[in-house]
Design an enzyme around this catalytic site. Structure first.
Site, PDB file in Angstrom:
ATOM      1  N   ASP A 281      34.045 -20.491   5.899  1.00 39.21           N
ATOM      2  CA  ASP A 281      34.089 -18.880   5.679  1.00 39.21           C
ATOM      3  C   ASP A 281      32.534 -18.309   6.659  1.00 39.21           C
ATOM      4  OD1 ASP A 281      34.475 -17.028   3.687  1.00 39.21           O
ATOM      5  OD2 ASP A 281      32.445 -17.506   2.991  1.00 39.21           O
TER       6      ASP A 281
ATOM      7  N   ASP B 270      30.314 -15.467   5.263  1.00 41.65           N
ATOM      8  CA  ASP B 270      28.974 -15.183   4.616  1.00 41.65           C
ATOM      9  C   ASP B 270      28.305 -16.608   2.995  1.00 41.65           C
ATOM     10  OD1 ASP B 270      29.166 -11.840   4.853  1.00 41.65           O
ATOM     11  OD2 ASP B 270      30.793 -11.793   4.299  1.00 41.65           O
TER      12      ASP B 270
ATOM     13  N   ARG C 205      37.069  -6.050  -0.050  1.00 42.94           N
ATOM     14  CA  ARG C 205      35.971  -5.136  -0.846  1.00 42.94           C
ATOM     15  C   ARG C 205      36.828  -3.871  -2.206  1.00 42.94           C
ATOM     16  NH1 ARG C 205      34.849  -3.519   4.422  1.00 42.94           N
ATOM     17  NH2 ARG C 205      35.902  -1.253   4.295  1.00 42.94           N
TER      18      ARG C 205
ATOM     19  N   ASP D 135      31.922 -21.011  -0.307  1.00 40.66           N
ATOM     20  CA  ASP D 135      31.278 -20.446  -0.917  1.00 40.66           C
ATOM     21  C   ASP D 135      32.116 -20.282  -2.315  1.00 40.66           C
ATOM     22  OD1 ASP D 135      30.455 -18.432   0.007  1.00 40.66           O
ATOM     23  OD2 ASP D 135      28.674 -18.292  -0.387  1.00 40.66           O
TER      24      ASP D 135
END
Length: 259
Positions: free
Chosen positions: A29, A31, A82, A206
């Site tokens: 991943d 970010d 988003r 994460d």
């Protein structure tokens, strides 16, 4: 310190180094795993959500509190697109938001994030860079994956884009119609492009939704990264599907994290 899910009654815990040596590919991943951009996303979401709550306060006074950029970011937004993140948070606050409202909040967050990214930039985590280079030296293919359309720019600005063989970002996910996390589509597409089956590959994440996606995708190893977002974050990552949890990805290299 590495945390592991309890082994089954007939399965002895495997040592970590051999597990990493045996995987045929690793999907990271972006970010919060490769770059420190999760904090920029969280700050942008907080500004956007708090502005919305002030302008459209929920009927229940308890639901009018400001967005918690640690707990609520991890629970509702982290790892999601988003639109999915905006919809999940508003629903959690009891707000029946129309698609237009969800898009407006997501667009406000996008504007804020872009402004902060262009102004401040992001860095790559040294421990992650160390692990990715070790995998490259061992000949293990590596992919970066992200629900964000900014992933390529983030990796380029951090100076690590060339460490990855494949990038599957939010634009590609939209083009291919890939379902968002916790569905595993994004990771499965990344590992497909690397030419390795999921059951011989690892995912590093994460986000709670991200480790759940790795587990649903049947990956051989799901690594959770706990950047100390909360006191029980590591345990929650394990419950959602991580096999092991580390605080720094350098822990997965010989010699452990740098001093």
């Amino acid at each position: 310190m590495i945390m592991r899910r309890p082994a089954g009654p007939e399965t002895a815990p495997a040592t970590l180094a051999p597990v990493l040596r045996d995987v045929h590919a690793v999907v990271f991943d972006t970010d919060g795993v490769i770059t420190d951009s999760a904090r920029v996303h969280a700050a942008a979401w907080k500004t956007a959500f708090d502005a919305f709550l002030r302008a459209h306060p929920p009927a229940d006074p308890d639901m009018r509190r400001p967005f918690d950029e640690h707990e609520e970011y991890l629970r509702h937004v982290d790892g999601r697109s988003r639109l999915d993140g905006a919809a999940a948070f508003l629903a959690a606050r009891g707000i029946e938001a129309s698609p237009d409202t969800v898009r407006a909040v997501a667009a406000d967050k996008e504007r804020l994030f872009t402004e902060r990214l262009r102004e401040h930039g992001v860095d790559a985590y040294p421990g992650t860079v160390r692990l990715v280079r070790a995998l490259r030296d061992a000949g293990v293919p590596r992919a970066a994956a992200s629900a964000s359309r900014h992933a390529g720019e983030l990796l380029s600005r951090a100076g690590v884009l060339d460490l990855f063989d494949v990038l599957v970002d939010g634009a590609e996910a939209a083009r291919l119609g890939l379902a968002g996390k916790p569905e595993p589509d994004l990771f499965l597409e990344a590992v497909r492009r690397l030419g390795a089956p999921a059951d011989r590959a690892a995912v590093v994440e994460d986000a709670l939704a991200g480790v759940a996606a790795g587990r649903r995708g049947g990956f051989a190893l799901v690594v959770g990264v706990d950047r100390a977002a909360g006191a029980d974050t590591g345990a929650r990552l394990l419950r959602h599907g991580a096999d092991i949890v580390v605080h720094d990805l350098a822990e997965l290299c010989s010699g452990g994290a740098p001093k």
